[in-house]
Design a protein around this motif. Structure first.
Motif, short mmCIF file in Angstrom:
data_model
loop_
_atom_site.label_atom_id
_atom_site.label_comp_id
_atom_site.label_asym_id
_atom_site.label_seq_id
_atom_site.Cartn_x
_atom_site.Cartn_y
_atom_site.Cartn_z
N GLU A 26 0.89 4.80 -7.10
CA GLU A 26 1.69 3.61 -6.81
C GLU A 26 1.68 3.29 -5.32
OE1 GLU A 26 4.98 3.88 -10.42
OE2 GLU A 26 5.41 4.87 -8.51
N ALA A 27 1.82 4.31 -4.49
CA ALA A 27 1.79 4.10 -3.04
C ALA A 27 0.42 3.58 -2.61
CB ALA A 27 2.13 5.40 -2.32
N MET A 28 -0.63 4.15 -3.17
CA MET A 28 -1.97 3.70 -2.82
C MET A 28 -2.20 2.25 -3.25
SD MET A 28 -4.02 7.16 -3.87
CE MET A 28 -5.67 6.62 -3.38
N ALA A 29 -1.69 1.88 -4.42
CA ALA A 29 -1.82 0.50 -4.90
C ALA A 29 -1.08 -0.47 -3.98
CB ALA A 29 -1.30 0.39 -6.32
N ALA A 30 -0.08 0.03 -3.26
CA ALA A 30 0.66 -0.78 -2.29
C ALA A 30 0.03 -0.69 -0.89
CB ALA A 30 2.12 -0.33 -2.24
N SER A 31 -1.21 -0.22 -0.82
CA SER A 31 -1.98 -0.13 0.43
C SER A 31 -1.40 0.85 1.43
CB SER A 31 -2.13 -1.51 1.09
OG SER A 31 -2.85 -2.37 0.25
N LEU A 32 -0.89 1.98 0.93
CA LEU A 32 -0.37 3.00 1.83
C LEU A 32 -1.33 4.18 1.92
CD1 LEU A 32 3.39 3.18 0.79
CD2 LEU A 32 2.36 1.93 2.70
N PRO A 33 -1.53 4.72 3.12
CA PRO A 33 -2.26 5.98 3.26
C PRO A 33 -1.31 7.12 2.86
CG PRO A 33 -1.49 5.27 5.39
CD PRO A 33 -1.09 4.18 4.42
N LEU A 34 -1.89 8.26 2.52
CA LEU A 34 -1.11 9.40 2.04
C LEU A 34 -1.31 10.63 2.90
CD1 LEU A 34 -2.03 9.23 -1.75
CD2 LEU A 34 -0.04 8.22 -0.67
N VAL A 35 -0.28 11.44 2.96
CA VAL A 35 -0.39 12.82 3.42
C VAL A 35 0.11 13.64 2.25
CG1 VAL A 35 0.47 14.59 4.99
CG2 VAL A 35 -0.03 12.30 5.86
N GLY A 36 -0.72 14.55 1.78
CA GLY A 36 -0.34 15.34 0.62
C GLY A 36 -0.91 16.74 0.65
#
Length: 133
Positions: free
Chosen positions: A52-62
């Motif tokens: 969901e975060a990626m679909a909202a154009s957010l980069p991730l730290v995981g």
């Protein structure tokens, strides 16, 4: 929860908001207002919140657990860190904030559109069934 709140108040007084649980339709506004998403999971399959975060154009730290490394291409759309390692997590957040995280967010969205679009998934599933018949 209280222990986390106490730590945040000690180190980040008046710089954080704990939102609590949100319904699916409420969360989109929060993704839209965010610059990045953090997935500090210790155990995870394919992270729906990550997608969901990626679909909202957010980069991730995981963390490098479960399906999270499938979503995060280190240095392209975010950064991976070691689980249960707050120092590594903090370093990767700093690294992300000091990079072109907007471009990384665009890559996140492209990745989701390419690999997790429901029409493509349905087509792949149908093709798998056709091969079995």
């Amino acid at each position: 929860f209280e222990a986390v709140k106490e730590i945040l108040e000690t180190h980040f007084k008046e710089r954080f908001i704990l939102l609590g649980s949100k319904n699916h339709d409420e969360i989109i506004d929060y993704y839209s207002a965010s610059d990045l998403s953090i997935l500090p999971s210790l155990m995870e399959a394919t992270s729906i919140s990550g997608l969901e975060a990626m679909a909202a154009s957010l980069p991730l730290v995981g963390t490098k657990v479960g399906g999270i490394p499938v979503l995060i291409k280190n240095g392209e759309n975010g950064y991976l860190c070691e689980p249960e390692n707050p120092q590594d997590l903090a370093e990767k957040i700093d690294k992300l904030l000091n990079s072109d995280y907007v471009q990384m967010g665009k890559r996140s969205k492209e990745f989701v559109e390419e690999h997790f679009d429901w029409l493509k998934i349905a087509e792949q599933t149908l093709n798998e069934y056709k091969e079995l018949i």
